[in-house]
Design a protein around this motif. Sequence first.
Motif, mmCIF file in Angstrom:
data_model
loop_
_atom_site.group_PDB
_atom_site.id
_atom_site.type_symbol
_atom_site.label_atom_id
_atom_site.label_comp_id
_atom_site.label_asym_id
_atom_site.label_seq_id
_atom_site.Cartn_x
_atom_site.Cartn_y
_atom_site.Cartn_z
ATOM 1 N N ILE A 63 0.845 -1.192 0.000
ATOM 2 C CA ILE A 63 0.000 0.000 0.000
ATOM 3 C C ILE A 63 0.884 1.247 0.000
ATOM 4 O O ILE A 63 1.839 1.346 0.782
ATOM 5 N N TYR A 64 0.565 2.165 -0.896
ATOM 6 C CA TYR A 64 1.206 3.483 -0.922
ATOM 7 C C TYR A 64 0.221 4.490 -0.331
ATOM 8 O O TYR A 64 -0.922 4.573 -0.780
ATOM 9 N N VAL A 65 0.662 5.251 0.655
ATOM 10 C CA VAL A 65 -0.232 6.185 1.336
ATOM 11 C C VAL A 65 0.187 7.628 1.034
ATOM 12 O O VAL A 65 1.269 8.076 1.427
ATOM 13 N N LEU A 66 -0.696 8.335 0.321
ATOM 14 C CA LEU A 66 -0.472 9.746 0.033
ATOM 15 C C LEU A 66 -1.569 10.640 0.607
ATOM 16 O O LEU A 66 -1.384 11.852 0.715
ATOM 17 N N ALA A 67 -2.718 10.065 0.929
ATOM 18 C CA ALA A 67 -3.867 10.861 1.380
ATOM 19 C C ALA A 67 -3.484 11.699 2.600
ATOM 20 O O ALA A 67 -2.996 11.173 3.598
ATOM 21 N N ALA A 68 -3.710 12.998 2.495
ATOM 22 C CA ALA A 68 -3.375 13.900 3.603
ATOM 23 C C ALA A 68 -3.980 15.265 3.352
ATOM 24 O O ALA A 68 -4.249 15.645 2.217
ATOM 25 N N ILE A 69 -4.204 15.991 4.428
ATOM 26 C CA ILE A 69 -4.558 17.405 4.340
ATOM 27 C C ILE A 69 -3.295 18.195 4.628
ATOM 28 O O ILE A 69 -2.649 18.002 5.665
ATOM 29 N N HIS A 70 -2.910 19.074 3.700
ATOM 30 C CA HIS A 70 -1.648 19.793 3.884
ATOM 31 C C HIS A 70 -1.753 21.278 3.574
ATOM 32 O O HIS A 70 -0.764 21.996 3.677
ATOM 33 N N ILE A 104 4.252 1.909 2.033
ATOM 34 C CA ILE A 104 5.122 2.998 1.599
ATOM 35 C C ILE A 104 4.384 4.282 1.928
ATOM 36 O O ILE A 104 3.285 4.526 1.418
ATOM 37 N N TYR A 105 4.969 5.103 2.777
ATOM 38 C CA TYR A 105 4.277 6.273 3.314
ATOM 39 C C TYR A 105 5.005 7.557 2.921
ATOM 40 O O TYR A 105 6.206 7.698 3.147
ATOM 41 N N TYR A 106 4.240 8.485 2.331
ATOM 42 C CA TYR A 106 4.794 9.797 2.023
ATOM 43 C C TYR A 106 4.557 10.725 3.209
ATOM 44 O O TYR A 106 3.432 11.134 3.473
ATOM 45 N N SER A 107 5.623 11.054 3.895
ATOM 46 C CA SER A 107 5.568 12.015 4.984
ATOM 47 C C SER A 107 5.898 13.391 4.422
ATOM 48 O O SER A 107 5.460 13.724 3.324
ATOM 49 N N LEU A 155 8.458 1.831 4.401
ATOM 50 C CA LEU A 155 9.299 2.847 3.758
ATOM 51 C C LEU A 155 8.649 4.205 3.980
ATOM 52 O O LEU A 155 7.491 4.409 3.613
ATOM 53 N N ILE A 156 9.387 5.122 4.598
ATOM 54 C CA ILE A 156 8.918 6.491 4.801
ATOM 55 C C ILE A 156 9.765 7.416 3.935
ATOM 56 O O ILE A 156 10.996 7.399 4.016
ATOM 57 N N VAL A 157 9.091 8.196 3.088
ATOM 58 C CA VAL A 157 9.773 9.186 2.249
ATOM 59 C C VAL A 157 9.346 10.573 2.704
ATOM 60 O O VAL A 157 8.153 10.863 2.787
#
Length: 314
Positions: A63-70, A104-107, A155-157
């Motif tokens: 799973i790739y996680v991009l969902a976020a409020i920014h 895989i998480y986009y921080s 994996l945190i990017v």
Amino acid sequence: MNCLVIGGSGFIGTYLIEKLIKNGNNVVNFDLVSSRIENLQTIKGDIRNRSDLDKINFDIDCIYVLAAIHRDDIQDINEYYKTNFDGLNNIIDFCNSINISEIIYYSSAAVYGDSFIDAKETDELSPDSHYGKSKVKAENSLVKWVKQKDKRKLLIVRPSVVYGLGSNSNMNRLINYVINNRFFIIGKGGNVKSISYVKNLVDFTCYVKSKMNSQITVYNYSDFPQMTIREVCDKISYTAKCRKVISVPYLFGYIFACFMDIISFILNKKLPISLVRINKSRTYTSLSTKKIEGLKYESRFNFNNAISEMIKYQ
């Protein structure tokens, strides 16, 4: 692989999905809205609602996680935590329910604060904004999750400001302002601000994902070599064949920004120039790229290539 991209209809997510498909993966998107990518299956749902994730009923390898409020104009700060933290915990619960073992998480570089110099992956996280704080809380939840079972991988990017066609980032606005001769530098412009071209970011994500050999892998991502604001503006001007950006002494910029703040207050309307923006443009926000460079990794696009491509397709 069978990949689920959560938040794949957005700017980075669209480029990531295109890259994953090009690499031969099967991809399903989960988002509030449909993707512009043709023939892509999108399951509509909200990560804030745990039951929405149960609409996903296919075999998943990662799973790739991009969902976020920014966005920085959110008035209710709880919205950051409802999506970026509570929503992330719903994703973790979903992963537990169907035995997903790879995320895989986009921080974000915001975990280091609003101003930082040569921030390393091992540095203490000290976010200033609620966006950054919600990202740190999400990272902590993911680390706790991955340590619960030996076979899990994370994996945190942490990317710097990401730009490219389709983005409304500050970097995209700066590029447009320079091209249209509407930008000026306050002071000498010697401060470094890390930036990431979106195609380089997704290339790098796929590259390090294929080489994950430990439970927890964390990478900053920024294009390199990094540049000062003056160098960035000069390269844009040269590539776009427009006039060079002028520099304005800080005192003049300060006085003008205060005047614009008064106008903004009278009109009750946000203006493109403010004292906050002026001061923010002078801060350092530079990520260390030593860990990336240690991989002998080379990105496809240098800055001139990226700007040329953006101008070509605008």
